[in-house]
Design an enzyme around this catalytic site. Structure first.
Site, short mmCIF file in Angstrom:
data_model
loop_
_atom_site.label_atom_id
_atom_site.label_comp_id
_atom_site.label_asym_id
_atom_site.label_seq_id
_atom_site.Cartn_x
_atom_site.Cartn_y
_atom_site.Cartn_z
N VAL A 67 4.38 0.98 1.69
CA VAL A 67 4.60 -0.18 2.55
C VAL A 67 4.80 -1.41 1.67
O VAL A 67 4.03 -1.65 0.74
CB VAL A 67 3.41 -0.41 3.50
CG1 VAL A 67 3.69 -1.59 4.42
CG2 VAL A 67 3.13 0.84 4.32
N GLY A 98 0.82 -1.20 0.00
CA GLY A 98 0.00 0.00 0.00
C GLY A 98 0.85 1.25 0.00
O GLY A 98 2.09 1.18 0.06
N ASP A 134 -5.93 8.13 15.79
CA ASP A 134 -6.48 7.82 14.46
C ASP A 134 -7.12 6.44 14.47
O ASP A 134 -6.89 5.62 13.56
CB ASP A 134 -5.38 7.91 13.40
CG ASP A 134 -5.94 8.05 11.99
OD1 ASP A 134 -7.14 8.39 11.85
OD2 ASP A 134 -5.20 7.81 11.02
N GLY A 148 0.73 5.79 0.98
CA GLY A 148 0.06 6.93 1.58
C GLY A 148 0.77 8.21 1.19
O GLY A 148 1.62 8.23 0.29
N GLY A 205 4.70 7.85 2.18
CA GLY A 205 5.55 6.73 1.81
C GLY A 205 4.75 5.53 1.35
O GLY A 205 3.56 5.63 1.07
#
Length: 206
Positions: A24, A17, A131, A19, A22
């Site tokens: 992953v 994934g 979060d 964001g 950065g």
């Protein structure tokens, strides 16, 4: 990057994934022969994201709980990019699950009970997640085939630790997180108390 080996240590197996700051990757730690999740910061990331990266590492380093992914390592690759290496949670994202189906009450209560326990533990360790949302929860299976909640992404966590000013969290004017799960205090940019995670837990329960 799939197939590459970073710093002679992390063999990239798959892309998991990305964001704003950065990406992953699923990697194999060649030194330890262990599957890990490697969060790699963009080389052009802003200083604020560098601080967020350090904050996540410091928050995770305080926490040892079966429902929280374990931090293995934190540092910089030879090309200067910061990285976090952590336990790989291989289950299903809760956000995707509840988008697809309505969970039975008993299963929902089990998930919420585990999450409440994680929040209580983190608060006792002086860490506020800030979060809490379905997208940051992975459901794995325990040895009895039941849901095992794994909590991810402590990138905007607040550490209640006055002697360490860098780890305190966001400045007063910054608001980060997912609006649907943010407490009124966080939306005003002043969310510094443990109760903001409890508010998000209520939103998630709803």
């Amino acid at each position: 990057m799939i197939g590459e080996t970073l710093d002679g240590r992390y063999q990239v197996l798959a892309h998991l994934g990305q964001g704003g700051m950065g990406e992953v990757y699923l990697t194999r730690n060649l030194e330890l022969d262990r599957i890990e999740a490697l969060k790699l910061m963009h080389s052009c990331a802003a200083p604020a994201f560098q601080s967020r990266f350090r904050r996540e590492a410091r928050a995770l380093s305080r926490l040892r709980h079966r429902n929280i992914v374990t931090l293995y390592d934190f540092g910089q690759l030879s090309d200067g990019r910061s990285f976090l290496s952590m336990e790989y949670a291989s289950g299903e994202n809760l956000a995707e699950l509840i988008e697809r189906e309505q969970l039975p009450l008993e299963r929902s209560l089990s998930i919420l009970e585990q999450l409440a326990d994680v929040i209580d533990y983190a608060h006792r360790k002086k860490v506020i997640h800030r979060d809490i949302k379905p997208g940051n929860l992975i459901l794995e299976r325990d040895s009895e085939g039941e849901d095992l909640v794994r909590v991810l992404d402590f990138g905007i966590a607040k550490i209640i630790c006055p002697e360490d000013s860098e780890s305190i969290g966001l400045s007063g004017n910054e608001v980060m997180g997912t609006p649907a799960y943010l407490s009124p205090e966080l939306l005003r940019g002043c969310g510094t108390e443990p109760r903001i995670d409890i508010y998000s837990l209520g939103c998630l329960a709803y």
